[in-house]
Design an enzyme around this catalytic site. Structure first.
Site, PDB file in Angstrom:
ATOM      1  CB  SER A 266      44.579  33.756  53.570  1.00 30.19           C
ATOM      2  OG  SER A 266      44.224  35.028  54.119  1.00 30.19           O
ATOM      3  CG  ASP A 267      38.163  33.680  51.496  1.00 22.93           C
ATOM      4  OD1 ASP A 267      37.341  32.990  50.889  1.00 22.93           O
ATOM      5  OD2 ASP A 267      37.966  34.883  51.772  1.00 22.93           O
ATOM      6  CD1 TRP A 268      38.346  39.852  54.503  1.00 27.80           C
ATOM      7  CD2 TRP A 268      39.579  38.799  52.985  1.00 27.80           C
ATOM      8  NE1 TRP A 268      38.913  40.814  53.694  1.00 27.80           N
ATOM      9  CE2 TRP A 268      39.696  40.200  52.775  1.00 27.80           C
ATOM     10  CE3 TRP A 268      40.295  37.952  52.154  1.00 27.80           C
ATOM     11  CZ2 TRP A 268      40.472  40.760  51.753  1.00 27.80           C
ATOM     12  CZ3 TRP A 268      41.076  38.494  51.143  1.00 27.80           C
ATOM     13  CH2 TRP A 268      41.160  39.885  50.947  1.00 27.80           C
TER      14      TRP A 268
END
Ligand code: GLC
Length: 703
Positions: A266-268
């Site tokens: 995932s992105d953050w």
């Protein structure tokens, strides 16, 4: 420089140098079968808790609070836990597309500048250097390349990617991935359709399956086919589902259709909001912490909401890439002295020189001949600034950085360099009048554009700042040699002042060596070869819609040069445009066949002659158009490109190849690709709109 020699100068260890020819061979030295055997064995030994511990980061909350303010000074990696009992290493990930975010690493020109080089070999060498520097400083995953398309010049992170065209971005993204993965895992991002910053955490991007498959995904598929270890999901929704929880994207297309063997990360922070939806959709790793996968996922498995098999699949993917890329002695043989050492900083300078684009050069205003020019006035608020890009996750903290003024001063030879900020227009007029040439440095900085949340985000005003416009207009009448050097992540609106300047250079964010590279080019020690990877509009009403506050936005089939072609719009500077200090003639386009089969390949050969008086490198582009397609198609699509070095008077032949399947359209009713048996038009030349484009045709028929 041969690739092997480059690797030697980059301080690559003997072990890495001994790597088999395939750049995808496991860095760990383990064979594919051995990896699969070990993965199976490990998964069988792991408890559910141990498995899920592999599926999320272990960054603590205050770590994030520390990280954001220190974005450009950070000294640590974003991690997942090791498993001591089973000897499974943790991931230690590091940004980003401009270089290693760790320590004081080489700050390369921003991706958009490297995109303007159209040089895949250079990009692979840069990726190799980035991967080396991340590994030498303790990382084992480099969170790059960024391969989101430039859909509109306002996009805040345009600077991180390579350009507007899926083929071009895919080729450059593969090159960077290949380089990085000589040392650590790469992670092409952000999957998918992340093209604006203001509403990146909330916008729902809507598009048809055909637009998705033909425009916004092929560059990711190229990177997957090239063996990328990770793919990072985007923050935005796509067709109603958060990208990291989008089953169609992460499971059906990426894993089932494309056969991706790595893991989706995932992105953050804001890229996951539902553990069950994410796990079912095929998100394998939540970063930077286990906000959802930490506790909820185990309970969801125990409640039967997420089958154990999905957990096993995610852990298998993660272990497969760890065993392929991570070995015990990650840092041994990786000399820290190579980090921002002469080999890599020279590479940064080469990239800046190859990425800057000469947009206009009337009356041979450039190059500045040291034998004739006595005084050069260097003006503008950015003249004495090393403008290396935004302060977001892609920021790098190099040990030094060269401003345009410093570069010009250091390389002036006997030429006198006069610096004038331009704040006082009266004085600026006087200085311009007294000089033989005036260089105005203008454009955008991290205050005008960049990653959302770390600064302004999208650049909604595409004009230069008023102070710079006033300076250009004040200096122009005082000199016959006004050179405007633009810095920024993409196109500006230049129409109303472009005629004031004899020459215009697009320097992008040119990295730590940018000032030296600019001086090399302006004094003619280097020749321009860069070409635009994005379209420069004539007026903003030519551009597609851009609304970075909208809850929902529709992406259609056209943007960039394909939109301009389709609508018959005239750009100011077309996609693929770039001048040189020499000039080239194209002739004798010939094709390997008049007809090929549906799985065939076509070779196009074109002769290029350097008809000027100095050596240069020309970027030859090949586009394909469609005659009689049963669906709406673009006028032409970029399908191949290459660089050719030519001495004055010499002729070379560029050979470019197009595979028939690359010409297919996606039939969304049928749910598959269709290679039409029609006539295709081949365009070969110096840019997407050049009058020098040569044409020929061929057909596709039969298997
Ligand atoms: C950021 C970015 C992503 C980056 C990650 C880690 O939000 O979107 O590109 O790799 O977080 O810094």
């Amino acid at each position: 420089m041969k690739r092997r020699d480059f690797l030697k100068t980059a301080g690559v260890s003997a072990a890495a140098l001994a790597m088999p020819g395939s750049m995808w061979a496991a860095l760990s030295g383990l064979g594919a079968d051995e990896i699969e055997r070990r993965v199976k064995d490990l998964v069988a030994k792991m408890s559910l808790s141990e498995k899920i511990a592999q599926m999320h980061g272990n960054i603590t909350a205050e770590h994030i609070l520390v990280e954001i303010p220190l974005m450009s000074k950070r000294r640590f990696t974003w991690n997942t836990p090791a498993d001591q009992r089973l000897g499974i290493p943790g991931i230690r990930s590091v940004d980003g597309p401009r270089g290693s975010a760790l320590g004081q690493s080489t700050c390369f020109p921003a991706g958009i500048c490297r995109g303007a080089s159209w040089d895949r070999d250079l990009e692979e060498r840069i990726g190799t250097a980035m991967g080396f520097e991340t590994r030498a400083q303790g990382g084992n995953m480099h969170l790059s390349p960024c391969i989101n398309l430039v859909r509109h010049p306002s996009g805040g992170r345009n600077q991180e990617t390579f350009g507007e065209d899926t083929h071009h971005v895919g080729v450059m993204g593969v090159a960077q991935t290949a380089g990085i993965q000589r040392h650590v895992m790469a992670c092409p991002k952000h999957y998918a359709a992340n093209n604006q910053e203001g509403n990146r955490f909330s916008v729902n991007v809507r598009m048809s399956e055909r637009v998705l498959r033909e425009i916004y995904l092929p560059h990711f598929k190229k990177c997957v086919d090239a063996g990328a270890a990770g793919i990072m999901s985007a923050y935005n929704d796509l067709n109603g589902h958060l990208c990291g929880q989008n089953k169609h994207l992460c499971r059906e297309i990426l894993k089932e259709d494309w056969g991706f063997q790595g893991f989706v990360v995932s992105d953050w922070i804001n890229a996951v909001d539902d553990a069950v939806a994410a796990a079912q959709a095929g998100l394998d790793l939540e970063m930077p912490a286990g906000a959802h996968y930490g506790g909820k996922l185990k309970r969801a498995v125990e409640a039967g909401l997420v089958p154990q098999s999905m957990i096993d699949e995610s852990v298998t993917r993660l272990l497969r890439m760890k065993l392929k890329f991570i070995s015990e002695d990650m840092k041994s043989g990786y000399d820290q002295g190579m980090v921002a050492g002469p080999g890599h900083t020279a590479l940064a300078r080469e990239a800046a020189a190859k990425g800057m684009v000469l947009l206009k050069n009337d009356n041979a205003a450039l190059p500045l001949d040291r034998g004739k020019i006595r005084t050069v006035a260097v003006m503008g608020s950015l003249a004495d600034v090393a403008n290396i890009g935004d302060k977001g996750s892609s920021s790098v903290n190099p040990p030094y950085r060269i401003s345009p003024l410093q570069g010009l001063r250091d390389r002036a030879g006997g030429v006198k360099i006069v610096h004038e900020s331009g704040a006082n227009l009266g004085r600026a007029r006087q200085v311009a009048r007294a000089a033989d040439a005036v260089v105005v440095i203008a454009g955008a900085t991290s205050k005008d554009e960049g990653e959302g949340g770390y600064g302004l985000g999208d650049r909604l005003d595409l004009n230069l700042h008023q102070q710079e416009l006033d300076l250009i207009r004040a200096a122009a009448p005082e000199t016959g040699r006004l050179i405007v050097v633009l810095e920024g992540g993409g196109a500006f609106t230049l129409e109303d002042w472009k005629d004031e300047a004899e020459a215009i250079v697009m320097a992008w964010y040119p990295g730590m060596e940018g000032g030296n590279a600019l001086a090399d080019l302006l004094f003619g020690d280097e020749n321009f070869s860069g070409k635009l990877p994005v379209t420069f509009h004539r007026s903003e009403d030519q551009l597609p819609s851009f609304d970075n506050q909208a809850k929902e936005i529709e992406y259609d089939y056209y943007h960039g040069y394909r939109l301009f072609d389709k609508k018959g719009l005239e750009p100011l500077f077309p996609f693929g445009h770039g001048l040189s200090y020499t000039s080239y003639k194209y002739a004798n386009l010939r094709l390997s066949a008049k007809s090929i089969g549906q799985s065939g390949k076509l070779k196009a050969m074109v002769d290029v002659t350097n008809v000027g008086d100095r050596a240069g490198e020309e970027i030859v582009q090949l586009y394909v158009g469609y005659n009689g397609s049963r669906v709406d198609r673009s006028v032409k699509d970029l399908k191949a490109f290459g660089r050719i070095k030519l001495e004055p008077g010499k002729t070379g032949t560029m050979e470019l190849e197009v595979a028939a399947p690359e010409l297919a359209y996606y039939d969304q009713e049928k749910g598959g690709w269709e290679v039409e048996e029609i006539e295709y038009i081949v365009y070969a030349g110096p840019s997407s709109r050049s009058s020098d484009l040569l044409q020929s045709t061929f057909k596709i028929s039969g298997p």
